[in-house]
Every structure is written in C-alpha cells, then in structure tokens.
Write a protein that holds these residues in place. Sequence first.
Motif, short mmCIF file in Angstrom:
data_model
loop_
_atom_site.label_atom_id
_atom_site.label_comp_id
_atom_site.label_asym_id
_atom_site.label_seq_id
_atom_site.Cartn_x
_atom_site.Cartn_y
_atom_site.Cartn_z
N PRO A 144 6.11 90.18 45.32
CA PRO A 144 7.01 90.39 46.57
C PRO A 144 8.25 89.93 46.50
N SER A 229 11.44 94.49 47.97
CA SER A 229 9.97 95.10 47.80
C SER A 229 9.69 95.64 49.13
N SER A 231 6.90 95.37 50.67
CA SER A 231 6.30 94.45 51.63
C SER A 231 7.15 93.48 52.47
N GLN A 235 9.12 92.77 56.61
CA GLN A 235 9.34 91.58 57.11
C GLN A 235 10.63 90.95 57.58
#
Length: 263
Positions: A144, A229, A231, A235
């Motif tokens: 990530p 990335s 993922s 966030q």
Amino acid sequence: MTRLRIASWNINSVRARTAIVERFLNEEQPDVLCLQETKAEDKVFPASFFAERGYVHQALNGQRMHHGVAILSKVPLEAHGRHDWQDNGEARHVGVRLPHGLRLENVYVPAGGDIPDRTLNPKFGQKLDFLGRMTRWSEELKEPTLIVGDFNVAPLECDVWSHKALLDVVSHTPIEVETLNALQAAHEWVDLGRKFVPAPERNYTWWSYRSADWTKNDRGRRLDHMWASPSVAAQAVMHKVHEPCRAWEKPSDHVPLVVDLEL
C-alpha cells in the motif's frame, strides 16, 4: 485509528523559502512534509531548521543547484530508498516506509524542456522515459503506497486554464497525458486531487512567475499530485490544495498539497 497528515510541495529552493515553509508548518501542522526541487546538496540542506520544529526523521536526496527531494517527518521513517527513474543520476526521488506499513514515495518528474518532440528535444524524451520506468515499477508494486510530488503533467482538460491553448505546450500534450494515464493504470492509482475535487472543478497547483498578477488571469495548471493505492485511497479523509501560499512573500510557483489518512 491514527490520523496522519502528509503534505507535498515543490518549494523551488528550500533555503530561499524557509520563512514560508515555517508559516505553512505552523498553519497546517503536517506529520510528514515531502519537498521537491530543494536545490540543495544533503550537506547544506537546512536539516536543523526542520529538526528544531519536530521533523527529526529525515530522508534526503539532494543535488547542488538543481532538483533534489526530501521527506521530513515527526514520525519514524524506515527503509529509505532512491530510484533513478531518469537513469542519469539526477536527484528526483526518495522513498520511505511509514508506521502502519505505508510506503511513501516522493518524486520530481522532469519538466521536459520546451519542445514536445523527443527527436528535437532530448529532455522531452527523458521525461517520457522517466514516466515509463515509473510505470514498470508500478506494475510490480505490492505494498500500500502513497506517491506524491511534482509530476509536471496536467492530465485532464480542466487541469489547465485553456486546454486548446496548451495542447502543444509541454506539460499538457497528448503524448504526456497518454503516458501518465498508462502510469496510473499500472497500479490502479487513485488521483486524490480529483477524488476530493471532481472534474471539471477548478483545481490548479502552479502559476507561472511570468504573470504580473497570477490572481487576475488565473492561468494555472494542476502539475502536482497525490496518488494512492486503492486501499490507501479508501483511508483518505481529506485532501486540499493550499492555494493561499502562492500569494505569500517570496513564494514558490507551486503550492502545497495536504492529505489526511486514517490508518
């Protein structure tokens, strides 16, 4: 969860602009600051200036008078690395691992000269090849990652003040856009700038010094980027362009980007 604030800024000579860097740090309080175009060898980089302000963890890749990148951090940095994506020894990348396993890559893509033809202008070819090497690296990337910096390409029609006027101008030519799009697809990078400010909304990060009043004609381009990335993009809870910096005393021609991640 831990909130981490990361900023990225082409500072256009860090030693010449410590006053506005200090103001920015006071206002935004980033945990990590990535700088491009520092124009300072590591031995003369103002490391103590940043350490005195809490940025005691530092990853530097400097060069005398030209280029140069740095990552200054309040949180520990691990696994420092450098890629020579231009294959000529220029200091244009530094990467680290942050807490929670996040990779952070700080890159300064070459501007590419004035003529958008690799035959007539070798610098333009070097720029395209630099992005090509980044693409091959992205294809193999498993961790990530957040990659930030001055990409020197404005990819969307709405990323420049006039798509028609700049079609033949380096930074917005079709071949540069095509090459950058291939890089983005190689890792399914999420462009955080457009995740939070969707096209076609205005979202510039650079205004030329040549303009007597940059606010009046607003001939900006979005050359600076934060890509994540998938993922990591999930966030991200905040992203902004700190446009007021362009009006500060003795400014860079670029302004900072800021992202908040909840890890």
